[in-house]
Design a protein around this motif. Sequence first.
Motif, PDB file in Angstrom:
ATOM      1  N   GLY A  89      74.518   6.069 -15.661  1.00 15.41           N
ATOM      2  CA  GLY A  89      75.316   7.247 -15.940  1.00 15.41           C
ATOM      3  C   GLY A  89      74.833   8.057 -17.136  1.00 15.41           C
ATOM      4  N   GLY A  90      73.612   7.785 -17.583  1.00 18.79           N
ATOM      5  CA  GLY A  90      73.089   8.472 -18.763  1.00 18.79           C
ATOM      6  C   GLY A  90      73.579   7.886 -20.074  1.00 18.79           C
ATOM      7  N   ALA A  91      74.232   6.731 -20.015  1.00 18.85           N
ATOM      8  CA  ALA A  91      74.768   6.133 -21.245  1.00 18.85           C
ATOM      9  C   ALA A  91      73.665   5.793 -22.235  1.00 18.85           C
ATOM     10  CB  ALA A  91      75.585   4.882 -20.903  1.00 18.85           C
ATOM     11  N   GLY A  92      72.558   5.267 -21.732  1.00 20.31           N
ATOM     12  CA  GLY A  92      71.442   4.948 -22.622  1.00 20.31           C
ATOM     13  C   GLY A  92      70.889   6.193 -23.280  1.00 20.31           C
ATOM     14  N   MET A  93      70.702   7.246 -22.486  1.00 12.67           N
ATOM     15  CA  MET A  93      70.214   8.516 -23.019  1.00 12.67           C
ATOM     16  C   MET A  93      71.135   9.043 -24.112  1.00 12.67           C
ATOM     17  SD  MET A  93      70.050  12.170 -21.014  1.00 12.67           S
ATOM     18  CE  MET A  93      71.855  12.240 -20.978  1.00 12.67           C
ATOM     19  N   LEU A  94      72.437   9.031 -23.844  1.00 16.11           N
ATOM     20  CA  LEU A  94      73.410   9.523 -24.820  1.00 16.11           C
ATOM     21  C   LEU A  94      73.381   8.677 -26.092  1.00 16.11           C
ATOM     22  CD1 LEU A  94      76.379  10.288 -22.395  1.00 16.11           C
ATOM     23  CD2 LEU A  94      74.923  11.963 -23.549  1.00 16.11           C
TER      24      LEU A  94
END
Length: 383
Positions: free
Chosen positions: A147-152
């Motif tokens: 869900g893009g959590a790592g990116m965020l």
Amino acid sequence: MADAAVDGARRVLVAADKFKGSLTAVEVAERVAAGLRRIVPDVDVEALPVADGGDGTVAAAVAAGFERREVRVAGPLGDEVTAAFALRGDTAVVEMAEASGLQRLPAGVLAPLTASTYGSGELLRAALDAGARTIVFGVGGSATTDGGAGMLSALGARFLRGDGEPVAPGGGGLADVASADLSGLDPRLADVELVLASDVDNPLTGPKGAPAVYGPQKGASPEDVETLDAALAHFAKVLEGPVGARAAEHAASPGAGAAGGIGYGALLIGARFRAGIEVMLDVLGFAPALARADLVITGEGSLDEQTLHGKAPAGVAAAARSAGKEVVAVCGRLALPAEALGRAGIRRAYPLTDVEPDVAKCIADAGPVLERVAERIARDFLA
């Protein structure tokens, strides 16, 4: 039987995507040009390798004159890798697959529950550090469903468990998210135009969501898909705390499910979703190149039903048709009838298997076979 030649056609634009596993988009253009010149030595060929936001997007930008910048970032399993983005002036092209793509996993290893997009966030940060004010964020080919959590997280967000510790990397860890803190996000994001470039418009969760549709490609079992879908839904629910109703709105938005849900993370930080090929054609300078051309040659490894839904050849053909230009396509494999090609704006397709029926040889010797295919195009349209 040869098609009627285009009167006086001597200016050809080769705007094709890669033949995945065989030729890069740059190599496709080189081979097509070589084959055309074997029949019509004075033909004027302009190469404009294209991509739809997935793997190969940075290479296409570099071929169009962008500068390649390399940076060390975290791969999908946390090990350090060398990834690249492209920069021209204050415009950057960032490809999430460079950091978090399936090709970054060790051979034979898939990690559907634990692969993280942290390195993609580091790539975005590197583009900000380089002075980018517009970032085209091409997403596709991911190893991840987080869900893009790592990116965020790489950009300053914090996702914590009930005991105050950070959640584990990957989509599986999101089931344990108790709180989300976005107050530490890089403040430069507020002043940047971030464009989410993708060829898919799936929502985050549900039957058409990232886990259900793309999870199996990343090694997710049916049980893993259920786990990931529930974890992403929980993640979006927790984000209603700091984000409000927009958390649910973004989760249901087109593109949220792109690249394992990294689209969702991008939308949360203000990205605008656009079809990847449309964005890339703008960035690469396709319109002026098209204006100079009499004939356009596009293509990709497999021309099939997926091609018609936002892939590079369909985007090239649509733009060329609007400009009244003739389009033909090259491909490794053709799985579309002539009527479907015509509706897409492609007059004729030339698969490698027309000159080399052995598929294994087509894959192993794609370059020389493609040159022979290009010779046929030259005879049919230029000679």
